[in-house]
Design an enzyme around this catalytic site. Structure first.
Site, PDB file in Angstrom:
ATOM      1  N   SER A 160      -0.990   0.531   5.713  1.00 60.29           N
ATOM      2  CA  SER A 160      -0.253  -0.124   4.634  1.00 60.29           C
ATOM      3  C   SER A 160      -1.137  -0.249   3.388  1.00 60.29           C
ATOM      4  CB  SER A 160       0.264  -1.479   5.148  1.00 60.29           C
ATOM      5  OG  SER A 160       1.287  -1.965   4.314  1.00 60.29           O
ATOM      6  N   ASP A 245      10.562   1.354   9.674  1.00 60.77           N
ATOM      7  CA  ASP A 245       9.674   0.465   8.921  1.00 60.77           C
ATOM      8  C   ASP A 245      10.454  -0.076   7.726  1.00 60.77           C
ATOM      9  OD1 ASP A 245       7.755  -0.549   7.148  1.00 60.77           O
ATOM     10  OD2 ASP A 245       6.246   0.917   7.789  1.00 60.77           O
ATOM     11  N   HIS A 279       6.574  -1.373  11.267  1.00 61.04           N
ATOM     12  CA  HIS A 279       5.338  -1.458  10.476  1.00 61.04           C
ATOM     13  C   HIS A 279       4.216  -2.189  11.227  1.00 61.04           C
ATOM     14  CE1 HIS A 279       3.555  -0.952   6.482  1.00 61.04           C
ATOM     15  NE2 HIS A 279       3.100  -2.179   6.499  1.00 61.04           N
TER      16      HIS A 279
END
Lengths: 300, 300
Positions: A160, A245, A279
């Site tokens: 991320s 995600d 995620h």
């Protein structure tokens, strides 16, 4: 530059070292965890893979949750997990979880009140490798491998915001890292639809035309890749992205931009859309073996 | 008995379900995590392994930190991780981290103010299996395997206080579980040198001569094992213990007592002293593969 080891725990035949040191770039105490694999405990020198974590994380999340030591142990890789920002009561903070402490975005801030401490780019690229070399790659107990010119033999990956960090650090320093990979990276933070990126770039680097054209672009993986001149130096980049995600769907990640940029300049990038994954660290642990094997291929 | 699924995340091809339900035994809302392996997602029914966590833990620690899904995925095992005590503002609590909420010791309390909610033995042995059967082993989407008499095909293991719980639950219900194992279990809580055990047994069960002779002994793995009459039903018990575990050195664990009890009655128990390991999840993750393979051997 001396590191204090706060705890040592055996794990898969190697050792987890919980470390802290006074960092000059970010002007505060910084923590990191480092994994010394069994091979290094037996006296051989090993390469290292740096993992950069995402928003709200610190130096523990990947070590605790990724299940990476079972793989690093077998591959003979060291792992290092730094924090995601400077910390402390004298460090500027915000009320947001996606800006300020825990959200350093791996850049050098130019705006007040962030400029003094928020220099995570310099910390990751310059200070952390120096600290690792001084403490673990020199002297009679050295166990980290050095390349020519006394550089750390290292690769880098992240998740991320840390995926953004890993890609930015790699693409701007191809000579310092053997390979790069990312889980669900923030790939195009200069894009107006990437809310995390807009907030961070405006807040840390300013919103002037000049800041946008000179500084913002230095922190956007897709822009960096599409402007790259020394493409032949780029080793295959591995990117995994979960199809479920929610941050992909809300345009925070935009990994398609990274893939397009790689195609444009002819850089080798494998983007794997992983059906059904989100995620979380459940996603990361499911594919961390592939990432560590990817890095081992270039490091060994 | 109906379970609410709060989140679903894909992990190693299977699914992590974060669940909550209203529990009648402990009279509060209880959370658990359950892992559905890929084999079950493809329509086959699978056995389940129950993991009981230690002091201060809840239903997340093992799922987050043990790296178990990579193994359970391959072995086709479901995993379930319940909480370690009843919880909530109307549940009695203490100021200690080793007594009260987060420290249920897998027993049925008889003393006030604990008796109403602290019935974790009944929750683990009776209610949780019923809830799992009703929600995941019946109907057209059933994916948990049942044995004859509609019992769950299950094994049980745990860590520290949860190692005690797993051993106690197993030794008192040999017909309900296919196998048992433990990481660094509290093995002899009735021993005066086991501070955790003394505090819990006195506090939850009372300190009378009668309580000691009738109730305490029902929660001491070493006593239960040394008094066992149906030894032939005991499947090989696997116990791992770190040699650098500070709670071993402070007499909280006393795994040697468990080994002696097994020898006395001729029960099969393998105690492995793992050189250099401590009490943490770094230790658990290093050997969780062996434990899950141990259970798979008896479940499949």
């Amino acid at each position: 530059m001396s590191v204090t080891i706060k705890s040592t725990s055996k794990c898969f035949g190697g050792l987890i070292l919980e470390c802290t040191h006074t960092a000059s770039t970010v002007q505060c105490q910084m923590n990191f965890h480092i994994y010394k694999p069994p091979k290094a405990c037996l006296g051989e020198k090993v390469p290292i893979v740096v993992f950069l974590s995402g928003l709200t994380c610190n130096d523990t999340n990947f070590i605790f949750k990724a299940g990476a030591m079972s793989i690093a142990s077998q591959l003979g890789l060291a792992l290092v997990c730094p924090d995601t920002s400077p910390r402390g009561s004298d460090v500027a903070s915000s009320d947001s979880w996606d800006f300020g402490q825990g959200a350093g975005f791996y850049l050098n801030a130019t705006q007040e009140p962030w400029a003094k401490h928020f220099r995570m780019y310099d910390y990751i690229v310059k200070e952390l490798p120096s600290v690792l070399i001084e403490n673990f790659a020199k002297g009679e107990n050295a166990w980290l491998l050095l390349d020519k010119e006394d550089q750390l033999r290292q690769s880098i990956f992240g998740h991320s915001m840390g995926g953004l960090g890993a890609l930015v650090v790699y693409l701007r320093n191809l000579e310092l890292y053997h390979s790069c990979s990312a889980f669900a990276p923030i790939s195009n933070p200069t894009d107006a639809e990437c809310a995390w990126g807009q907030k961070a770039l405006k807040g840390y680097l300013g919103d002037s035309e000049e800041a946008r054209s000179t500084l913002w672009v230095q922190h956007d993986p897709s822009v960096l890749l599409s402007n790259l001149t020394n493409v032949s130096l780029v080793k295959e980049i591995l990117v995994d992205q979960g199809s479920e995600d929610k941050f992909l769907h809300s345009k925070q990640l935009q990994v398609d931009k990274l893939e397009s940029a790689a195609k444009k300049v002819g850089a080798s990038l494998t983007l794997r859309m992983q059906e059904g994954y989100d995620h979380s660290y459940y996603f990361i642990q499911s594919f961390v073996k592939d990432h560590l094997e990817h890095h081992a291929k270039f490091l060994n």
